[in-house]
Design a protein around this motif. Structure first.
Motif, PDB file in Angstrom:
ATOM      1  N   ALA A  24       4.189  -5.213  -4.910  1.00 14.28           N
ATOM      2  CA  ALA A  24       5.097  -4.185  -4.412  1.00 14.28           C
ATOM      3  C   ALA A  24       5.616  -4.536  -3.024  1.00 14.28           C
ATOM      4  CB  ALA A  24       4.375  -2.840  -4.360  1.00 14.28           C
ATOM      5  N   SER A  25       6.873  -4.239  -2.799  1.00 16.81           N
ATOM      6  CA  SER A  25       7.446  -4.428  -1.472  1.00 16.81           C
ATOM      7  C   SER A  25       7.216  -3.170  -0.651  1.00 16.81           C
ATOM      8  CB  SER A  25       8.937  -4.711  -1.579  1.00 16.81           C
ATOM      9  OG  SER A  25       9.601  -3.565  -2.094  1.00 16.81           O
ATOM     10  N   GLY A  26       7.481  -3.257   0.633  1.00 15.40           N
ATOM     11  CA  GLY A  26       7.378  -2.074   1.476  1.00 15.40           C
ATOM     12  C   GLY A  26       6.033  -1.952   2.163  1.00 15.40           C
ATOM     13  N   ARG A  27       5.976  -1.056   3.156  1.00  7.31           N
ATOM     14  CA  ARG A  27       4.782  -0.914   3.976  1.00  7.31           C
ATOM     15  C   ARG A  27       3.994   0.343   3.656  1.00  7.31           C
ATOM     16  NH1 ARG A  27       7.512  -1.465   9.777  1.00  7.31           N
ATOM     17  NH2 ARG A  27       9.078  -0.223   8.694  1.00  7.31           N
ATOM     18  N   THR A  28       4.383   1.063   2.600  1.00  3.67           N
ATOM     19  CA  THR A  28       3.715   2.318   2.284  1.00  3.67           C
ATOM     20  C   THR A  28       3.035   2.284   0.923  1.00  3.67           C
ATOM     21  OG1 THR A  28       5.766   3.213   1.364  1.00  3.67           O
ATOM     22  CG2 THR A  28       5.316   3.628   3.702  1.00  3.67           C
ATOM     23  N   PHE A  29       2.595   1.118   0.522  1.00  2.00           N
ATOM     24  CA  PHE A  29       1.994   0.943  -0.800  1.00  2.00           C
ATOM     25  C   PHE A  29       0.854   1.909  -1.018  1.00  2.00           C
ATOM     26  CE2 PHE A  29       1.093  -1.164  -4.659  1.00  2.00           C
ATOM     27  CZ  PHE A  29      -0.267  -1.424  -4.745  1.00  2.00           C
ATOM     28  N   SER A  30       0.033   2.141  -0.010  1.00  2.00           N
ATOM     29  CA  SER A  30      -1.129   3.010  -0.167  1.00  2.00           C
ATOM     30  C   SER A  30      -0.759   4.483  -0.328  1.00  2.00           C
ATOM     31  CB  SER A  30      -2.070   2.839   1.021  1.00  2.00           C
ATOM     32  OG  SER A  30      -1.404   3.181   2.224  1.00  2.00           O
ATOM     33  N   SER A  31       0.504   4.811  -0.198  1.00  2.00           N
ATOM     34  CA  SER A  31       0.971   6.183  -0.401  1.00  2.00           C
ATOM     35  C   SER A  31       1.315   6.466  -1.859  1.00  2.00           C
ATOM     36  CB  SER A  31       2.196   6.472   0.462  1.00  2.00           C
ATOM     37  OG  SER A  31       1.882   6.383   1.834  1.00  2.00           O
ATOM     38  N   TYR A  32       1.226   5.438  -2.690  1.00  2.00           N
ATOM     39  CA  TYR A  32       1.645   5.554  -4.082  1.00  2.00           C
ATOM     40  C   TYR A  32       0.462   5.428  -5.032  1.00  2.00           C
ATOM     41  CZ  TYR A  32       6.478   4.988  -2.565  1.00  2.00           C
ATOM     42  OH  TYR A  32       7.696   5.153  -1.967  1.00  2.00           O
ATOM     43  N   SER A  33       0.366   6.349  -5.972  1.00  2.00           N
ATOM     44  CA  SER A  33      -0.461   6.105  -7.140  1.00  2.00           C
ATOM     45  C   SER A  33       0.283   5.092  -7.999  1.00  2.00           C
ATOM     46  CB  SER A  33      -0.690   7.388  -7.925  1.00  2.00           C
ATOM     47  OG  SER A  33      -1.514   8.274  -7.197  1.00  2.00           O
ATOM     48  N   MET A  34      -0.475   4.222  -8.639  1.00  2.00           N
ATOM     49  CA  MET A  34       0.137   3.151  -9.412  1.00  2.00           C
ATOM     50  C   MET A  34      -0.335   3.213 -10.853  1.00  2.00           C
ATOM     51  SD  MET A  34       1.977   1.593  -7.168  1.00  2.00           S
ATOM     52  CE  MET A  34       2.424   0.151  -8.129  1.00  2.00           C
ATOM     53  N   GLY A  35       0.495   2.671 -11.719  1.00  6.68           N
ATOM     54  CA  GLY A  35       0.095   2.697 -13.121  1.00  6.68           C
ATOM     55  C   GLY A  35       0.760   1.609 -13.922  1.00  6.68           C
ATOM     56  N   TRP A  36       0.270   1.464 -15.130  1.00  8.57           N
ATOM     57  CA  TRP A  36       0.845   0.537 -16.103  1.00  8.57           C
ATOM     58  C   TRP A  36       1.230   1.329 -17.355  1.00  8.57           C
ATOM     59  CZ3 TRP A  36       1.911  -4.510 -15.163  1.00  8.57           C
ATOM     60  CH2 TRP A  36       1.290  -5.104 -14.041  1.00  8.57           C
ATOM     61  N   PHE A  37       2.406   1.014 -17.855  1.00 13.78           N
ATOM     62  CA  PHE A  37       2.904   1.551 -19.111  1.00 13.78           C
ATOM     63  C   PHE A  37       3.232   0.378 -20.017  1.00 13.78           C
ATOM     64  CE2 PHE A  37       3.834   6.099 -18.137  1.00 13.78           C
ATOM     65  CZ  PHE A  37       3.531   6.089 -16.787  1.00 13.78           C
ATOM     66  N   ARG A  38       3.438   0.662 -21.282  1.00 16.40           N
ATOM     67  CA  ARG A  38       3.860  -0.394 -22.208  1.00 16.40           C
ATOM     68  C   ARG A  38       4.808   0.172 -23.247  1.00 16.40           C
ATOM     69  NH1 ARG A  38      -1.900  -1.571 -25.385  1.00 16.40           N
ATOM     70  NH2 ARG A  38      -2.025   0.420 -26.528  1.00 16.40           N
ATOM     71  N   GLN A  39       5.643  -0.722 -23.764  1.00 19.55           N
ATOM     72  CA  GLN A  39       6.604  -0.327 -24.783  1.00 19.55           C
ATOM     73  C   GLN A  39       6.667  -1.401 -25.851  1.00 19.55           C
ATOM     74  OE1 GLN A  39      10.534   0.654 -23.317  1.00 19.55           O
ATOM     75  NE2 GLN A  39      10.997   1.833 -25.160  1.00 19.55           N
ATOM     76  N   ALA A  40       6.245  -1.033 -27.048  1.00 21.88           N
ATOM     77  CA  ALA A  40       6.313  -1.939 -28.189  1.00 21.88           C
ATOM     78  C   ALA A  40       7.672  -1.804 -28.869  1.00 21.88           C
ATOM     79  CB  ALA A  40       5.194  -1.622 -29.173  1.00 21.88           C
ATOM     80  N   PRO A  41       8.090  -2.803 -29.620  1.00 19.68           N
ATOM     81  CA  PRO A  41       9.396  -2.737 -30.296  1.00 19.68           C
ATOM     82  C   PRO A  41       9.505  -1.508 -31.183  1.00 19.68           C
ATOM     83  CG  PRO A  41       8.528  -4.957 -30.385  1.00 19.68           C
ATOM     84  CD  PRO A  41       7.436  -4.107 -29.815  1.00 19.68           C
TER      85      PRO A  41
END
Length: 124
Positions: A24-41
């Motif tokens: 991630a870019s930027g200096r406020t990374f720790s202010s964000y909850s992060m996640g992973w999603f997926r999309q199958a065909p």
């Protein structure tokens, strides 16, 4: 503004492992909850895993519990998804997402930023 760049996707046999990274870019990374999603065909994008801002809380969708692990390194502005015991049904484009001051229970509507996606293909 946050830019997310995923890497680490590829082709793997069933039972194998992959580790996805999202920088991630930027200096406020720790202010964000992060996640992973997926999309199958032919399917809708779905939640896979989420992690809180400090990394102390994680949440997974049932099909990946015990096989996938989400983690983050706030010093490196990076979130990871370690995927073990992969199955053909895990085949999808995997997207990293960020939610400003969000919870680990991320949804499509709660995320503020998305990466471009990385393809994961699991052969049987």
């Amino acid at each position: 503004q946050v830019q997310l760049v995923e890497s680490g996707g590829g082709l793997v046999q069933a039972g194998g492992s992959l580790r996805l990274s999202c920088a991630a870019s930027g200096r406020t990374f720790s202010s964000y909850s992060m996640g992973w999603f997926r999309q199958a065909p032919g399917k809708e994008r779905e939640f896979v895993a989420g992690i809180g801002r400090s990394g102390g809380i994680t949440y997974y969708t049932d099909p990946v519990k015990g096989r996938f692990t989400i983690s983050r390194d706030n010093a490196k502005n990076t979130v990871y998804l370690q995927m073990n015991s992969l199955k053909p049904e895990d085949t999808a484009v995997y997207y990293c997402a960020a939610a400003y001051r969000g919870s680990v229970y991320l949804s499509l509507n709660s995320c503020d930023y998305w990466g471009q996606g990385t393809q994961v293909t699991v052969s049987s």
